[in-house]
Design an enzyme around this catalytic site. Structure first.
Site, mmCIF file in Angstrom:
data_model
loop_
_atom_site.group_PDB
_atom_site.id
_atom_site.type_symbol
_atom_site.label_atom_id
_atom_site.label_comp_id
_atom_site.label_asym_id
_atom_site.label_seq_id
_atom_site.Cartn_x
_atom_site.Cartn_y
_atom_site.Cartn_z
ATOM 1 C CB CYS A 2 -0.861 0.046 1.244
ATOM 2 S SG CYS A 2 -1.800 -1.424 1.543
ATOM 3 N NE ARG A 27 4.868 1.516 -1.262
ATOM 4 C CZ ARG A 27 5.782 1.547 -0.301
ATOM 5 N NH1 ARG A 27 6.881 2.223 -0.494
ATOM 6 N NH2 ARG A 27 5.599 0.934 0.837
ATOM 7 C CD1 TRP A 76 -0.213 -5.604 -3.409
ATOM 8 C CD2 TRP A 76 -0.145 -6.556 -1.388
ATOM 9 N NE1 TRP A 76 0.391 -6.828 -3.542
ATOM 10 C CE2 TRP A 76 0.443 -7.435 -2.321
ATOM 11 C CE3 TRP A 76 -0.203 -6.956 -0.060
ATOM 12 C CZ2 TRP A 76 0.968 -8.665 -1.974
ATOM 13 C CZ3 TRP A 76 0.312 -8.192 0.300
ATOM 14 C CH2 TRP A 76 0.890 -9.026 -0.665
ATOM 15 C CG ASN A 102 0.232 2.083 3.789
ATOM 16 O OD1 ASN A 102 -0.819 2.087 3.174
ATOM 17 N ND2 ASN A 102 1.354 2.603 3.321
ATOM 18 N N GLY A 103 -0.730 -1.215 6.738
ATOM 19 C CA GLY A 103 -0.461 -2.075 7.896
ATOM 20 C C GLY A 103 -1.651 -2.974 8.186
ATOM 21 C CD GLU A 484 18.666 -12.014 -6.719
ATOM 22 O OE1 GLU A 484 18.094 -12.643 -5.810
ATOM 23 O OE2 GLU A 484 18.225 -10.945 -7.181
ATOM 24 C CE LYS A 488 15.478 -10.164 -9.566
ATOM 25 N NZ LYS A 488 15.921 -10.075 -8.216
ATOM 26 C CD GLU A 491 11.715 -11.181 -8.396
ATOM 27 O OE1 GLU A 491 11.003 -10.871 -7.446
ATOM 28 O OE2 GLU A 491 12.923 -10.893 -8.464
ATOM 29 C CG HIS A 507 22.612 -36.398 -2.877
ATOM 30 N ND1 HIS A 507 23.082 -37.574 -2.348
ATOM 31 C CD2 HIS A 507 23.702 -35.638 -3.141
ATOM 32 C CE1 HIS A 507 24.407 -37.511 -2.270
ATOM 33 N NE2 HIS A 507 24.804 -36.354 -2.760
ATOM 34 C CE LYS A 607 12.101 -2.129 -5.118
ATOM 35 N NZ LYS A 607 12.986 -3.163 -5.715
HETATM 36 C C1 F6R Z 1 13.191 -9.846 -5.437
HETATM 37 C C2 F6R Z 1 13.044 -8.826 -4.419
HETATM 38 C C3 F6R Z 1 12.617 -9.263 -3.062
HETATM 39 C C4 F6R Z 1 13.310 -8.408 -1.985
HETATM 40 C C5 F6R Z 1 12.760 -8.770 -0.604
HETATM 41 C C6 F6R Z 1 13.444 -7.989 0.495
HETATM 42 O O1 F6R Z 1 13.599 -9.287 -6.656
HETATM 43 O O2 F6R Z 1 13.233 -7.671 -4.664
HETATM 44 O O3 F6R Z 1 12.848 -10.615 -2.856
HETATM 45 O O4 F6R Z 1 14.684 -8.630 -2.042
HETATM 46 O O5 F6R Z 1 11.382 -8.515 -0.568
HETATM 47 O O6 F6R Z 1 13.282 -6.628 0.300
HETATM 48 P P1 F6R Z 1 14.188 -5.571 1.047
HETATM 49 O O7 F6R Z 1 15.581 -5.724 0.520
HETATM 50 O O8 F6R Z 1 13.592 -4.252 0.714
HETATM 51 O O9 F6R Z 1 14.119 -5.913 2.512
#
Ligand code: F6R
Length: 612
Positions: A2, A27, A76, A102-103, A484, A488, A491, A507, A607
């Site tokens: 949000c 976000r 959200w 928010n929350g 990672e 990427k 997602e 295994h 985000k």
């Molecule tokens: C993936 C991504 C998320 C963040 C995770 C932690 O591309 O961006 O997995 O890495 O939500 O976010 P932060 O670093 O803001 O705590």
């Protein structure tokens, strides 16, 4: 997640609110709304499910809503499905109070029950409406909005950032926060509240970070902040260095693409100021050799990609410091009764600095007496402020939901801290210290060198984009990088993908390999290159199609066995993931592009994850 914006000033509020909400679209959200107070019409509320454009069309870009005081929100959904009714702002039954939130309010059902007994009628399924109704209840009781807000905050449990307006207070914008970010911004034509600084960058860079338990009352020309006991608090103003252009796409097709290309500069900004006379000098973190030697345990706590940065960090630190480092998912750490005491160093890694699980894990580490250091990108964020020390990554605003420069600057920051600690502990030879430091400074140029020609990643993406399951394999730092790379890809392209430590294949996992399965084999770690080759042979023997990522030095050998090879420049082995990750980011980007995905805003993702 949000987004909140609020404005009180000398200009029409609604267009400002809509523009601020647009800046926070990245976000992730499912509905949006605004409430504006006008002299003639009182509170006017417009909200709708779906894209912000629907709300903009509904209000003719805000032009239809008169008034210079208002609040806006992108939602959200957590409580209640995404629809027009559940969207914020929520309004009290008498229509005089509007609120955005928010929350999560944890005891909302209990409060709702009590209000129902008083005859209050609810229209939505949200926890937020309960707060709007409770506010009306207390306001009627005490006659003062500020006092009513105080009473509500004492009743509710959970996390919140609130923006509140009331028809009876034509010049006041009220805000409150606990465990959810909220800042105050001071512009020429009025003042703001926002959950994210990018929402107000076009208007001001003069901000105040609200702390937990604080309430603020803003007018066009003033800001009064109170603590939970309603005593006035004097707040320090901060200047935000980010400029508005940094948060714009600037001609690039996607923020993610722009941010991948910005990585060399971001790493340079993170590293260069911390190296003086060939030594690492950390602005936000200083230990004596004695303090360093007293550390008996090290934890890195984080979520998602930041957790993956931590796994790279573990390999690097254990090599440099010769002591065990544990990397924990913040969401697990907080409930695991972690073994933290005053001799434990806990590194909280978070781009946004607002991830709720990382925040909670950090608090748990502090409660147990650990020494905490945050590695954050957003200045003044909650995690940055709550940790004992903070080392900022200087990546600038990261807008794409999938992180790229956030992650690579976290790697650089961990390399710096690792070197700093190893130096204090005397566990790294002067020659290796110097070599790593030199290579760290060369990383941006080597990355630029790769980024002048990444056609390979684009080409192989067009060849492989229609696979429905992809495996990443690697050993040691290549495995950490594979985690990672795989995240990427999944997602943003929605292709199922897993990363495995190559040694684990036999295994169990190898049973999944069948003719045509795409395996991305990572072989950038020079010391283990032969092992990486053996694993390529192993999966090829089961019919896999192999896309390999290796260094230029090993390209030719790899090309003899793998079906496709991407190569990156060579650097110190401990830094190699910083270069190796770039083709994986680009591969994921182009695969998602081929599949027509919403790259900057992947489905279901936000985000900054400010709920548990
Ligand atoms: C993936 C991504 C998320 C963040 C995770 C932690 O591309 O961006 O997995 O890495 O939500 O976010 P932060 O670093 O803001 O705590």
């Amino acid at each position: 997640m949000c987004g909140i914006i609020g404005f009180v000033g000398r200009e029409q509020a609604a267009p400002i609110l809509l523009e601020g909400l647009r800046q926070m679209e990245y976000r992730g959200y499912d509905s949006a709304g605004v409430a504006v107070r006008s002299r003639e019409k009182g509170l006017q509320v417009r909200k709708s499910k779906g894209r912000l454009q629907v709300l903009a069309d509904l209000t003719r870009g805000g032009a239809d809503l008169e008034g210079c005081l208002g609040i806006g929100h992108t939602r959200w959904a957590t409580h209640g499905e995404p629809n027009d009714v559940n969207a914020h702002p929520h309004v009290s039954s008498d229509g005089r109070i509007a609120l955005v939130h928010n929350g999560i309010i944890e005891n909302y059902l209990e409060i709702k029950e009590q209000l129902l007994n008083h005859g209050v009628v609810f229209t939505s399924d949200t926890d937020t409406e309960v707060v709007a109704q409770l506010l009306e209840f207390h306001y009627k009781e005490c006659g003062s909005m500020l006092e009513a807000v105080g009473r509500v905050l004492r009743r509710i449990e959970g996390s919140y950032a609130f923006g509140i307006i009331c028809a009876d207070y034509p010049n006041a914008l009220i805000a409150a926060r606990k465990d959810s970010p909220l800042i105050l911004g001071f512009g020429e034509n009025g003042n703001f509240i926002a959950s994210d600084v990018t929402a107000i960058l076009r208007h001001t860079r003069d901000v105040v970070y609200m702390s937990d338990g604080e309430i603020a009352v803003l007018t066009a020309d003033s800001a009064d902040v109170f603590n939970h006991e309603m005593d006035p608090v004097v707040k320090e103003h901060s200047h935000v260095d980010w400029d508005a252009a940094a948060a714009e796409k600037g001609g690039y097709p996607h923020f993610m693409f722009k941010e991948i290309l910005e990585q060399p500069d971001a790493i340079q900004k993170t590293v260069a100021p911390r190296i003086r006379e060939n030594r690492v000098v950390l602005d936000g973190f200083r230990l004596t050799a004695e303090e360093a030697k007293n550390i008996s345990r090290i934890y890195m706590i984080a979520c998602g990609s930041a957790y993956h940065a931590g796994i790279v960090g573990k390999y690097v630190w254990e090599r440099l410091l010769r002591r065990p480092v544990e990397v924990a998912l913040a969401s697990e750490f907080r409930y695991s009764q972690p073994l933290v005491d005053s001799r434990t160093l806990v590194i909280a890694i978070s781009q946004s600095g607002e991830t709720l699980d990382t925040m909670a894990a950090l608090r748990e580490a502090k409660r147990l007496g650990g020494r905490t250091l945050a590695v954050c990108n957003v200045v003044g964020s909650s995690i940055a402020r709550e940790a004992d020390d903070v080392l900022y990554t200087w990546a600038g605003p990261e807008i794409a939901v999938a992180t790229s420069k956030g992650y690579s600057t976290q790697l650089a920051a961990l390399d710096l801290i690792g070197l700093y600690l190893a130096d204090l502990l005397g566990t790294v030879s002067p020659a290796e210290y110097g070599e790593i430091l030199t290579e760290l400074q060369r990383l941006p140029d080597k990355m630029r060198q790769y980024l002048t020609d990444y056609a390979g990643a684009q080409y192989f993406a067009s060849r492989y984009f229609n696979h429905d399951s992809i495996f990443f394999i690697g050993r040691n730092l290549d495995y950490a990088m594979g985690l990672e790379g795989s995240l990427k890809l999944k997602e943003i392209s929605y292709i199922h993908s897993e990363a495995y430590a190559s040694g684990e294949l036999k295994h169990g996992t190898i049973s999944l390999i069948e003719p045509g399965t795409l395996v991305v084999a990572l072989g950038t770690h020079a010391a283990l290159f032969d092992k990486a080759m053996s694993n390529v042979v192993e999966v090829k023997a089961r019919g896999a199609e192999v896309l390999a990522v290796t260094t230029e030095t090993h390209r030719e050998r790899m090309a003899k066995t793998a079906d496709a090879v991407l190569s990156v420049p060579e650097t110190h082995p401990l830094l190699q993931p910083s270069l190796g990750i770039v083709p994986l980011q680009l591969f994921a980007y182009y695969v998602a592009l081929q599949r027509g995905c919403d790259i900057d805003k992947p489905r279901n993702l936000a985000k900054s994850v400010t709920v548990e």
